[in-house]
Design a protein around this motif. Sequence first.
Motif, PDB file in Angstrom:
ATOM      1  N   TYR A  56       5.881  -0.077  -3.517  1.00 49.22           N
ATOM      2  CA  TYR A  56       6.575   1.199  -3.758  1.00 49.22           C
ATOM      3  C   TYR A  56       7.626   1.085  -4.865  1.00 49.22           C
ATOM      4  CZ  TYR A  56       3.917   2.841   0.187  1.00 49.22           C
ATOM      5  OH  TYR A  56       2.863   3.188   1.005  1.00 49.22           O
ATOM      6  N   TRP A  95      -4.340   6.545   0.124  1.00 48.03           N
ATOM      7  CA  TRP A  95      -5.173   5.574   0.843  1.00 48.03           C
ATOM      8  C   TRP A  95      -6.412   6.234   1.432  1.00 48.03           C
ATOM      9  CZ3 TRP A  95      -4.951   0.314   1.059  1.00 48.03           C
ATOM     10  CH2 TRP A  95      -3.887  -0.252   0.345  1.00 48.03           C
ATOM     11  N   GLY A 153       4.418   5.989   8.648  1.00 45.84           N
ATOM     12  CA  GLY A 153       3.990   5.161   7.510  1.00 45.84           C
ATOM     13  C   GLY A 153       3.496   6.061   6.395  1.00 45.84           C
ATOM     14  N   HIS A 180       2.017  12.153   0.627  1.00 42.91           N
ATOM     15  CA  HIS A 180       1.059  13.166   0.149  1.00 42.91           C
ATOM     16  C   HIS A 180       0.477  14.043   1.264  1.00 42.91           C
ATOM     17  CE1 HIS A 180      -1.569   9.782   1.094  1.00 42.91           C
ATOM     18  NE2 HIS A 180      -2.432  10.718   1.437  1.00 42.91           N
ATOM     19  N   ASP A 234       8.743   5.670   7.182  1.00 40.22           N
ATOM     20  CA  ASP A 234       8.113   4.441   6.697  1.00 40.22           C
ATOM     21  C   ASP A 234       9.139   3.328   6.833  1.00 40.22           C
ATOM     22  OD1 ASP A 234       5.461   4.107   4.595  1.00 40.22           O
ATOM     23  OD2 ASP A 234       6.829   2.393   4.807  1.00 40.22           O
ATOM     24  N   ASN A 285      11.130   1.676  11.507  1.00 37.79           N
ATOM     25  CA  ASN A 285      10.124   0.679  11.877  1.00 37.79           C
ATOM     26  C   ASN A 285       9.440   1.184  13.141  1.00 37.79           C
ATOM     27  OD1 ASN A 285       8.556  -1.413  12.687  1.00 37.79           O
ATOM     28  ND2 ASN A 285      10.190  -2.950  12.716  1.00 37.79           N
ATOM     29  N   PHE A 286       8.167   1.549  13.035  1.00 33.47           N
ATOM     30  CA  PHE A 286       7.473   2.172  14.166  1.00 33.47           C
ATOM     31  C   PHE A 286       7.215   1.192  15.308  1.00 33.47           C
ATOM     32  CE2 PHE A 286       3.935   4.789  16.021  1.00 33.47           C
ATOM     33  CZ  PHE A 286       4.700   5.915  16.242  1.00 33.47           C
ATOM     34  N   LYS A 292      -2.373   7.701   8.683  1.00 35.34           N
ATOM     35  CA  LYS A 292      -3.503   7.330   7.827  1.00 35.34           C
ATOM     36  C   LYS A 292      -3.193   5.958   7.250  1.00 35.34           C
ATOM     37  CE  LYS A 292      -4.497   9.762   4.073  1.00 35.34           C
ATOM     38  NZ  LYS A 292      -4.155   8.858   2.944  1.00 35.34           N
TER      39      LYS A 292
HETATM   40  C1  LIG Z   1      -2.100   1.671   3.923  1.00 37.69           C
HETATM   41  S1  LIG Z   1      -0.484   2.322   3.659  1.00 37.69           S
HETATM   42  C2  LIG Z   1      -0.769   4.034   4.035  1.00 37.69           C
HETATM   43  C3  LIG Z   1       0.267   4.941   3.420  1.00 37.69           C
HETATM   44  C4  LIG Z   1       0.027   6.430   3.665  1.00 37.69           C
HETATM   45  N1  LIG Z   1      -0.055   6.742   5.082  1.00 37.69           N
HETATM   46  C5  LIG Z   1      -1.229   6.906   2.973  1.00 37.69           C
HETATM   47  O1  LIG Z   1      -2.173   7.311   3.645  1.00 37.69           O
HETATM   48  O2  LIG Z   1      -1.283   6.865   1.732  1.00 37.69           O
HETATM   49  C6  LIG Z   1       0.372   1.746   5.131  1.00 37.69           C
HETATM   50  C7  LIG Z   1       1.808   2.246   5.228  1.00 37.69           C
HETATM   51  O3  LIG Z   1       2.345   1.834   6.476  1.00 37.69           O
HETATM   52  C8  LIG Z   1       3.692   1.443   6.292  1.00 37.69           C
HETATM   53  N2  LIG Z   1       4.029   0.583   7.456  1.00 37.69           N
HETATM   54  C9  LIG Z   1       3.469  -0.602   7.793  1.00 37.69           C
HETATM   55  N3  LIG Z   1       4.025  -1.093   8.915  1.00 37.69           N
HETATM   56  C10 LIG Z   1       4.939  -0.183   9.317  1.00 37.69           C
HETATM   57  C11 LIG Z   1       5.842  -0.112  10.416  1.00 37.69           C
HETATM   58  N4  LIG Z   1       5.945  -1.114  11.320  1.00 37.69           N
HETATM   59  N5  LIG Z   1       6.641   0.973  10.537  1.00 37.69           N
HETATM   60  C12 LIG Z   1       6.578   1.971   9.622  1.00 37.69           C
HETATM   61  N6  LIG Z   1       5.757   1.954   8.541  1.00 37.69           N
HETATM   62  C13 LIG Z   1       4.944   0.893   8.392  1.00 37.69           C
HETATM   63  C14 LIG Z   1       3.679   0.768   4.929  1.00 37.69           C
HETATM   64  O4  LIG Z   1       4.954   0.652   4.344  1.00 37.69           O
HETATM   65  C15 LIG Z   1       2.738   1.695   4.150  1.00 37.69           C
HETATM   66  O5  LIG Z   1       3.439   2.748   3.552  1.00 37.69           O
END
Ligand SMILES: C[S@@+](CC[C@H](N)C(=O)[O-])C[C@H]1O[C@@H](n2cnc3c(N)ncnc32)[C@H](O)[C@@H]1O
Length: 232
Positions: free
Chosen positions: A26, A43, A71, A76, A93, A119-120, A141
């Motif tokens: 990012y 994604w 996340g 988008h 996120d 942090n989820f 997603k």
């Molecule tokens: C594959 S990307 C998908 C991003 C977005 N949802 C999309 O569809 O374009 C995964 C996302 O999950 C976030 N992520 C991963 N682990 C996470 C957590 N424990 N808590 C919150 N966000 C998390 C990452 O920073 C990233 O933005």
Amino acid sequence: MSDDEGSAASFEASRLGRKDHWDGVYDREISNFVETGDIGEIWFGEDSANKMVEWVCRNIDNADARILDVGCGNGHLLLSLAEEDYTDLTGTDYSAQAVELATRITKQRDLEITYVVQNFLDPEDVARVAGERKFDVVLDKGTYDAICLKPKDGDEDGAEVDTGARDMYPVSVVNSLSPDGVFLITSCNWTEDELVARFAPHLTLVGRVKHRSFQFGGVIGQTVSTIAFKKS
Ligand SMILES: C[S@@+](CC[C@H](N)C(=O)[O-])C[C@H]1O[C@@H](n2cnc3c(N)ncnc32)[C@H](O)[C@@H]1O
């Protein structure tokens, strides 16, 4: 070992499960956005995003429904929902850089979306963001996919996945949802049946979204799975 456990065991941890990886991604996407206006990666492609937005538009009549995208990356999905006149949108996120990118894009488009670093996998963070009212809709997603690739704490360069993270995730979904809330997830690492096996102990399956399918060795499969669950 169940099918679900067997298939999960075949995954190795990856940089896609590491926060420092996403912070770096990012950081670069913020620079690109500032220089070129490109919002960055969608994604699993536009088609998957559109299918999730269409599902929400077909199934959630209340434009003021409280919607969370976990996340959210560049935000988008929420941008599209704001353009469909949904008013109560939150993106979270764990990467502060993702939240900054999403905030900049949303401001440029003059739309109203709340973004929060969360942090989820942290129960306190989940409770803080959900508040008392909780969310009517939780969207994911690619985030569960990334979480399933998280390395074990203290062994960030190792191949062993943190199965505790995978197990914590459905609990965080349940704790984020209002009593009648719905959860819509899109994954490219898990089949529909695997997603159902993982979430059904916590949530009830209410729908499947069709994606293009492919056939290999006589077996019909899908590259992307989208499934909807209800809390009650
Ligand atoms: C594959 S990307 C998908 C991003 C977005 N949802 C999309 O569809 O374009 C995964 C996302 O999950 C976030 N992520 C991963 N682990 C996470 C957590 N424990 N808590 C919150 N966000 C998390 C990452 O920073 C990233 O933005």
